[in-house]
Write a protein that holds these residues in place. Structure first.
Motif, PDB file in Angstrom:
ATOM      1  N   THR A 123      43.949  53.299  57.446  1.00 45.96           N
ATOM      2  CA  THR A 123      44.658  53.987  56.367  1.00 45.96           C
ATOM      3  C   THR A 123      45.098  55.352  56.888  1.00 45.96           C
ATOM      4  O   THR A 123      44.379  55.969  57.673  1.00 45.96           O
ATOM      5  N   PRO A 124      46.273  55.822  56.503  1.00 49.16           N
ATOM      6  CA  PRO A 124      46.823  57.042  57.104  1.00 49.16           C
ATOM      7  C   PRO A 124      45.982  58.298  56.878  1.00 49.16           C
ATOM      8  O   PRO A 124      45.973  59.188  57.710  1.00 49.16           O
ATOM      9  N   ASN A 125      45.281  58.371  55.740  1.00 48.04           N
ATOM     10  CA  ASN A 125      44.620  59.626  55.373  1.00 48.04           C
ATOM     11  C   ASN A 125      43.116  59.660  55.613  1.00 48.04           C
ATOM     12  O   ASN A 125      42.445  60.610  55.219  1.00 48.04           O
ATOM     13  N   LEU A 126      42.596  58.615  56.260  1.00 42.93           N
ATOM     14  CA  LEU A 126      41.171  58.577  56.619  1.00 42.93           C
ATOM     15  C   LEU A 126      41.043  58.182  58.090  1.00 42.93           C
ATOM     16  O   LEU A 126      41.898  57.475  58.612  1.00 42.93           O
ATOM     17  N   PRO A 127      39.957  58.603  58.751  1.00 39.36           N
ATOM     18  CA  PRO A 127      39.835  58.333  60.187  1.00 39.36           C
ATOM     19  C   PRO A 127      39.351  56.920  60.513  1.00 39.36           C
ATOM     20  O   PRO A 127      39.342  56.528  61.675  1.00 39.36           O
ATOM     21  N   PHE A 128      38.944  56.144  59.506  1.00 39.29           N
ATOM     22  CA  PHE A 128      38.341  54.834  59.759  1.00 39.29           C
ATOM     23  C   PHE A 128      39.345  53.830  60.326  1.00 39.29           C
ATOM     24  O   PHE A 128      40.453  53.703  59.826  1.00 39.29           O
ATOM     25  N   ARG A 129      38.901  53.122  61.379  1.00 43.00           N
ATOM     26  CA  ARG A 129      39.678  52.037  61.960  1.00 43.00           C
ATOM     27  C   ARG A 129      38.745  50.851  62.167  1.00 43.00           C
ATOM     28  O   ARG A 129      37.826  50.910  62.980  1.00 43.00           O
ATOM     29  N   ASN A 130      38.968  49.769  61.389  1.00 44.10           N
ATOM     30  CA  ASN A 130      38.092  48.592  61.447  1.00 44.10           C
ATOM     31  C   ASN A 130      36.626  49.013  61.351  1.00 44.10           C
ATOM     32  O   ASN A 130      35.789  48.606  62.168  1.00 44.10           O
ATOM     33  N   TYR A 131      36.346  49.817  60.346  1.00 44.53           N
ATOM     34  CA  TYR A 131      35.031  50.456  60.204  1.00 44.53           C
ATOM     35  C   TYR A 131      34.324  49.904  58.968  1.00 44.53           C
ATOM     36  O   TYR A 131      34.868  49.895  57.866  1.00 44.53           O
ATOM     37  N   ASN A 132      33.088  49.457  59.169  1.00 46.38           N
ATOM     38  CA  ASN A 132      32.295  48.945  58.045  1.00 46.38           C
ATOM     39  C   ASN A 132      31.602  50.111  57.354  1.00 46.38           C
ATOM     40  O   ASN A 132      30.696  50.725  57.914  1.00 46.38           O
ATOM     41  N   VAL A 133      32.051  50.428  56.136  1.00 50.17           N
ATOM     42  CA  VAL A 133      31.446  51.536  55.384  1.00 50.17           C
ATOM     43  C   VAL A 133      30.326  51.062  54.473  1.00 50.17           C
ATOM     44  O   VAL A 133      29.533  51.869  53.978  1.00 50.17           O
ATOM     45  N   VAL A 134      30.238  49.754  54.252  1.00 50.51           N
ATOM     46  CA  VAL A 134      29.240  49.212  53.318  1.00 50.51           C
ATOM     47  C   VAL A 134      27.852  49.151  53.934  1.00 50.51           C
ATOM     48  O   VAL A 134      26.861  49.591  53.333  1.00 50.51           O
ATOM     49  N   LYS A 135      27.757  48.616  55.144  1.00 49.61           N
ATOM     50  CA  LYS A 135      26.420  48.423  55.758  1.00 49.61           C
ATOM     51  C   LYS A 135      25.634  49.719  55.906  1.00 49.61           C
ATOM     52  O   LYS A 135      24.434  49.759  55.602  1.00 49.61           O
ATOM     53  N   PRO A 136      26.265  50.815  56.395  1.00 49.09           N
ATOM     54  CA  PRO A 136      25.490  52.059  56.514  1.00 49.09           C
ATOM     55  C   PRO A 136      24.938  52.560  55.173  1.00 49.09           C
ATOM     56  O   PRO A 136      23.823  53.096  55.121  1.00 49.09           O
ATOM     57  N   ILE A 137      25.699  52.371  54.107  1.00 54.21           N
ATOM     58  CA  ILE A 137      25.224  52.800  52.782  1.00 54.21           C
ATOM     59  C   ILE A 137      24.066  51.923  52.331  1.00 54.21           C
ATOM     60  O   ILE A 137      23.048  52.418  51.822  1.00 54.21           O
ATOM     61  N   GLU A 138      24.200  50.623  52.518  1.00 57.15           N
ATOM     62  CA  GLU A 138      23.110  49.705  52.137  1.00 57.15           C
ATOM     63  C   GLU A 138      21.854  49.992  52.957  1.00 57.15           C
ATOM     64  O   GLU A 138      20.731  49.970  52.421  1.00 57.15           O
ATOM     65  N   ASN A 139      22.032  50.284  54.240  1.00 55.98           N
ATOM     66  CA  ASN A 139      20.877  50.595  55.091  1.00 55.98           C
ATOM     67  C   ASN A 139      20.209  51.896  54.683  1.00 55.98           C
ATOM     68  O   ASN A 139      18.979  52.022  54.723  1.00 55.98           O
ATOM     69  N   ARG A 140      21.025  52.905  54.298  1.00 53.20           N
ATOM     70  CA  ARG A 140      20.477  54.222  53.947  1.00 53.20           C
ATOM     71  C   ARG A 140      19.768  54.201  52.593  1.00 53.20           C
ATOM     72  O   ARG A 140      18.675  54.773  52.451  1.00 53.20           O
ATOM     73  N   PHE A 141      20.347  53.533  51.599  1.00 53.07           N
ATOM     74  CA  PHE A 141      19.832  53.633  50.233  1.00 53.07           C
ATOM     75  C   PHE A 141      19.160  52.359  49.716  1.00 53.07           C
ATOM     76  O   PHE A 141      18.522  52.386  48.653  1.00 53.07           O
ATOM     77  N   GLY A 142      19.329  51.259  50.440  1.00 48.71           N
ATOM     78  CA  GLY A 142      18.705  50.010  50.001  1.00 48.71           C
ATOM     79  C   GLY A 142      19.311  49.459  48.726  1.00 48.71           C
ATOM     80  O   GLY A 142      18.622  48.799  47.933  1.00 48.71           O
ATOM     81  N   VAL A 143      20.603  49.725  48.513  1.00 47.95           N
ATOM     82  CA  VAL A 143      21.286  49.301  47.282  1.00 47.95           C
ATOM     83  C   VAL A 143      22.508  48.463  47.664  1.00 47.95           C
ATOM     84  O   VAL A 143      23.281  48.847  48.551  1.00 47.95           O
TER      85      VAL A 143
END
Length: 318
Positions: A86-106
């Motif tokens: 996406t033009p306005n974020l640095p993510f490229r083929n980046y999984n944003v879900v797994k790190p959140i699930e790993n950090r918070f267990g939700v």
């Protein structure tokens, strides 16, 4: 017992995060700068920080949270939890879900920000009580989302309802930021309205807009109200094209309601009257008459309320 959900509205400039109860009532909310220019890891840490902040401020533990919803610009793969690019974020083929699930267990769910806003309007806003709803946002660009048969509709690649990139005028000279010509975003967005005004000034057309240093759709609307012929032509054309887009959605999806939000809709009754007039001309009367076209109700809160609604509606089914 898990009595709460968290919604994260991930934007290019800010991250707004809220924790709510299962009725959608927001308990705590916070906003942080995204820090997109600092890279993927910094943005990810700020997402973590925003979630931790609402948990701490509310006195609620992560064990009490049923789900987290994230609304983010696309394209993305919602099933895998990946932001493709996406033009306005640095993510490229980046999984944003797994790190959140790993950090918070939700359990965490990702969706396109326009889809999330659609789910928000369906659950808490102008589409409440319907089964088939289309949502469109008309601002810098044009985006969309849908809830069909009571479920978010994402399509084969999770990127359905990119309504801004529906071709409206195939031989147009007007180019979208996506590179294509004559799509709805290139013809009817706030950016397109401002571009047409700047082009008119450069062409030397007689218009009060020539005295304005920075032209946006707001200035064009003001000139329209003052009877400026160039401004009237620009807005009439933009509304006509938007109506064509709406008509296409009506004859393809046959929705109960089409909800329209975004900055350009602040033009108000004029916008809705002209768009409806254009859409009616290009729809079957019986289908147009069966479709309500309504202004969005959630306003500036659409993103974060949509992310909350995403968490609610997805975790309900699991």
């Amino acid at each position: 017992m898990k009595k709460y959900v968290i919604g994260v509205d991930l934007g290019g400039t800010k991250i707004t995060t809220a924790i709510s109860d299962l009725t959608g009532k927001i308990v705590e909310k916070t906003t942080l700068a995204t820090g997109s220019h600092l890279g993927e890891e910094v943005v990810m840490e700020r997402i973590f920080e925003s979630i931790s902040m609402v948990l701490e401020a509310s006195g609620i533990s992560s064990e009490e949270v049923r789900a987290i919803g994230i609304g983010a610009p696309g394209p993305l793969d919602s099933e895998k939890g990946i932001i493709i690019t996406t033009p306005n974020l640095p993510f490229r083929n980046y999984n944003v879900v797994k790190p959140i699930e790993n950090r918070f267990g939700v359990k965490t769910y990702l969706d396109n920000d326009a889809n999330a806003a659609a789910i928000g309007e369906y659950t808490f806003g102008a589409g409440k009580g319907t089964r088939h709803m289309i949502y469109i946002t008309v601002s810098t660009g044009v985006g969309g989302g849908a809830v069909l048969n009571g479920r978010p509709y994402r399509g084969n690649t999770s990127n359905a309802l990119e309504v801004g990139h529906m071709t409206i005028e195939p031989f147009s000279k007007h180019q979208c930021n996506c590179g294509k010509f004559g799509d709805l975003e290139a013809l009817a967005s706030g950016t397109a309205i401002a571009k047409r005004a700047k082009e008119a000034v450069l062409e030397g057309r007689e218009t009060s807009l020539k005295d304005i240093e920075t032209i946006t759709s707001y200035e064009v609307h003001q000139a329209y109200l003052e009877g400026d012929k160039v401004a009237m032509e620009i807005l009439e054309n933009a509304f006509m094209y938007m109506g064509i887009g709406i008509a296409n959605l009506i004859v393809n999806f046959d929705p109960e309601v089409i909800v329209i939000g975004g900055g350009v809709t602040k033009i108000g009754d004029l916008f809705f009257e002209k768009v409806k007039e254009s859409a009616r001309k290009r729809s079957f009367d019986f289908m147009f008459d069966a479709t309500k076209i309504l202004p969005a109700e959630l306003g500036q809160e659409a993103g974060v309320v949509g992310a909350v609604a995403l968490a609610l509606i997805e975790s309900e089914e699991k």
